[in-house]
Design a protein around this motif. Structure first.
Motif, mmCIF file in Angstrom:
data_model
loop_
_atom_site.group_PDB
_atom_site.id
_atom_site.type_symbol
_atom_site.label_atom_id
_atom_site.label_comp_id
_atom_site.label_asym_id
_atom_site.label_seq_id
_atom_site.Cartn_x
_atom_site.Cartn_y
_atom_site.Cartn_z
ATOM 1 N N GLN A 1 41.221 34.631 3.136
ATOM 2 C CA GLN A 1 40.562 33.401 3.554
ATOM 3 C C GLN A 1 40.682 32.342 2.467
ATOM 4 O OE1 GLN A 1 36.010 33.770 3.170
ATOM 5 N NE2 GLN A 1 36.713 35.904 3.067
ATOM 6 N N ILE A 2 40.451 31.098 2.864
ATOM 7 C CA ILE A 2 40.389 30.000 1.901
ATOM 8 C C ILE A 2 39.102 30.120 1.096
ATOM 9 C CG2 ILE A 2 40.281 27.495 1.628
ATOM 10 C CD1 ILE A 2 41.748 27.302 4.353
ATOM 11 N N GLN B 1 42.708 33.155 -0.894
ATOM 12 C CA GLN B 1 42.501 34.422 -1.566
ATOM 13 C C GLN B 1 42.956 35.569 -0.662
ATOM 14 O OE1 GLN B 1 41.283 35.541 -4.632
ATOM 15 N NE2 GLN B 1 41.739 37.584 -3.845
ATOM 16 N N PRO B 2 43.885 36.422 -1.120
ATOM 17 C CA PRO B 2 44.270 37.586 -0.309
ATOM 18 C C PRO B 2 43.075 38.511 -0.087
ATOM 19 C CG PRO B 2 45.820 37.235 -2.123
ATOM 20 C CD PRO B 2 44.649 36.344 -2.383
ATOM 21 N N ASP C 1 31.718 28.737 -8.307
ATOM 22 C CA ASP C 1 30.943 29.334 -7.212
ATOM 23 C C ASP C 1 31.767 30.268 -6.325
ATOM 24 O OD1 ASP C 1 28.721 27.984 -8.064
ATOM 25 O OD2 ASP C 1 28.934 26.341 -6.638
ATOM 26 N N MET C 2 33.082 30.022 -6.195
ATOM 27 C CA MET C 2 33.965 30.848 -5.372
ATOM 28 C C MET C 2 33.394 31.029 -3.961
ATOM 29 S SD MET C 2 36.227 31.074 -7.637
ATOM 30 C CE MET C 2 37.440 32.122 -6.872
ATOM 31 N N ILE C 3 33.324 29.924 -3.238
ATOM 32 C CA ILE C 3 32.678 29.881 -1.927
ATOM 33 C C ILE C 3 33.646 30.338 -0.835
ATOM 34 C CG2 ILE C 3 31.559 28.389 -0.231
ATOM 35 C CD1 ILE C 3 30.905 26.506 -2.624
ATOM 36 N N ARG C 4 33.263 31.333 -0.084
ATOM 37 C CA ARG C 4 34.064 31.789 1.056
ATOM 38 C C ARG C 4 33.997 30.760 2.188
ATOM 39 N NH1 ARG C 4 32.513 38.182 1.921
ATOM 40 N NH2 ARG C 4 31.886 38.665 -0.222
ATOM 41 N N THR D 1 29.154 29.672 6.850
ATOM 42 C CA THR D 1 28.905 30.907 7.591
ATOM 43 C C THR D 1 30.208 31.406 8.220
ATOM 44 O OG1 THR D 1 28.453 29.864 9.727
ATOM 45 C CG2 THR D 1 26.626 29.975 8.151
ATOM 46 N N GLU D 2 30.194 32.646 8.689
ATOM 47 C CA GLU D 2 31.386 33.214 9.323
ATOM 48 C C GLU D 2 31.766 32.452 10.592
ATOM 49 O OE1 GLU D 2 31.928 37.478 9.521
ATOM 50 O OE2 GLU D 2 30.157 37.781 8.270
ATOM 51 N N GLU D 3 30.807 31.759 11.205
ATOM 52 C CA GLU D 3 31.092 30.996 12.419
ATOM 53 C C GLU D 3 31.632 29.603 12.107
ATOM 54 O OE1 GLU D 3 27.967 32.317 11.778
ATOM 55 O OE2 GLU D 3 28.570 34.202 12.745
#
Length: 429
Positions: free
Chosen positions: A231-232, A219-220, A43-46, A135-137
């Motif tokens: 981010q991780i 991940q760079p 899934d490669m979840i941000r 989410t970004e938050e």
């Protein structure tokens, strides 16, 4: 390996000595496909977060660890030197485990579980080990529960926001921040939070190899992409499916709740190593790979756990394990050897795939170029740490494919209370 065992496994398509570099290449291709927004197995979840640049000091944070059947909560306090102390720890049942709950009642139950921590901190790190989009938050949107949790109305909710509202309704001052994460991210952050004195790492990876399997890495920033800073990233590595599957794997997979899915997890994790081993032993008995009496006794085994197979591997001639007991008095040395090699082949394959996952994470991170600043890999899970020679094998294979072949450096570590400490860090960054 005994020739008859080797021929038997090959006949059924079981590859014990998986080529690690071939799997690494396939994983890297899949990871980059997912990172760039295309359909991938993983899934490669941000997560939109990174480890803190400096050690956290002089702060308190409430930590929640919810997953499976248990709900744990505590206060984590970091002193002026950055050392963490855990207090007010309580464990209760996960809401929704005993009966179906509506959305409001689900979050009210969580708020009630946190009553002993009211007013002790203004931030919460929430390790929520169910599928969600971050989410970004730092909130998490639930995409589904595992089958034992009965709260369908919660799916689609913002977990952090919903909990904050429930706490406010229970008389709390609304938390400044509630950060959602899963156990893999918590493991990664625990590695960053608790370095040994004098050590310095260039990056971090979290591994969960217990009942299930997953990894997270840093991940760079993607070149030319302003929407993807460093981010991780959570891989959902257990979903990787470009693997060689044996007849035994297919048979076990067909009886699972989600056949055809989570192929990497089904060849590596503790929930499946026992069932796959029993499938192989039954087939071996049917093909008379052991003496007649041992074949008969093995056919009578209806269940084999990882604990039981591991017990035999650690002490094959002990009668404390199910297999050791059935072999006692009637098995020839050749029977012991054949059974041992079959079980060891299952463990060996798990170790090789796990090494490939970790190697891919190190390579993808772009770090580990200097021996004095390796990539820190925090490993969590009893399958990794307790199962017969898995940790030692993974370490050896990583040394080969990363350090000797690629000049990349890593260090495997473990930490007490790693998930709790990682969630605490998440709640304060």
């Amino acid at each position: 390996m005994n020739r008859s065992v080797s021929a038997f496994l090959a006949k059924h398509g079981f590859v014990r000595h998986v080529d690690i570099n071939t799997v690494v290449d396939a994983l890297l291709s899949d990871m980059n496909t997912g990172i760039n927004g295309r359909k991938a197995d993983e899934d490669m979840i941000r997560t939109w977060c990174n480890p803190p640049e400096n050690r956290i000091t002089g702060k308190n944070v409430i930590v929640i660890d919810a997953g499976g059947t248990n709900f744990r909560s505590c206060l984590v306090s970091f002193n002026k030197q950055g050392a963490a102390e855990i207090s007010f720890l309580e464990k209760t049942a996960m809401p929704g485990i005993d009966r179906e709950l509506g959305r409001k009642e689900f979050f009210d139950r969580i708020a009630e579980n946190l009553g002993h921590l009211k007013g002790k901190a203004d931030s919460i790190g929430f390790c929520f080990s169910y599928p969600m989009t971050i989410t970004e938050e730092g909130d998490g949107i639930l995409t589904g529960f595992s089958k034992e949790i009965k709260a369908p109305e919660v799916i689609g909710s913002h977990i952090g926001k919903s909990l904050a509202d429930a706490l406010a309704a229970h008389g709390w001052v609304k938390p400044r921040r509630i950060t959602l994460l899963n156990d893999t991210v918590a493991a990664l952050l625990a590695g960053a939070a608790c370095p040994d004195p004098g050590t310095r790492y260039s990056s971090y990876i979290g591994l969960i190899l217990g009942t299930g399997l997953n990894t997270a890495y840093i991940q760079p920033a993607l070149e030319g992409r302003t929407d993807f800073p460093q981010q991780i990233v959570v891989c959902e590595a257990g979903k990787f499916g470009h693997l060689v599957r044996s007849d035994f794997d297919r048979a076990v997979d067909s009886r699972t709740v989600r056949p055809g899915e989570f192929q990497m997890e089904k060849q590596c994790s503790g929930a499946y190593l026992g069932p796959v081993s029993l499938e192989i032993l039954h087939a071996a008995a049917d093909e008379h790979l052991f003496s007649a009496d041992v074949c008969r006794k093995i056919r009578e085994i209806s269940e084999l756990t990882l604990r039981e197979m591991d017990s035999f591997l650690h002490a094959p001639y002990s009668t404390d394990s199910v297999i050791g007991s059935l072999c006692a008095g009637s098995a020839a040395p050749e029977d012991y050897d054949a059974i041992f090699q079959i079980l060891d082949a299952v463990v060996e394959r798990s170790a090789r795939y796990t090494a490939a996952l970790l190697a891919a994470g190190v390579i993808q991170s772009g770090k580990g170029l200097n021996a004095s600043q390796p990539v820190c890999i925090l490993c969590n899970g009893t399958t990794f740490h307790k199962t017969y020679r898995i940790r030692a094998r993974v370490d050896g294979y990583l040394d080969e494919v990363l350090t000797r072949e690629r000049g990349l450096f890593y260090e495997l570590i473990a930490r007490d209370n790693d998930i709790t400490l990682g969630a605490a860090i998440a709640g304060l960054i």
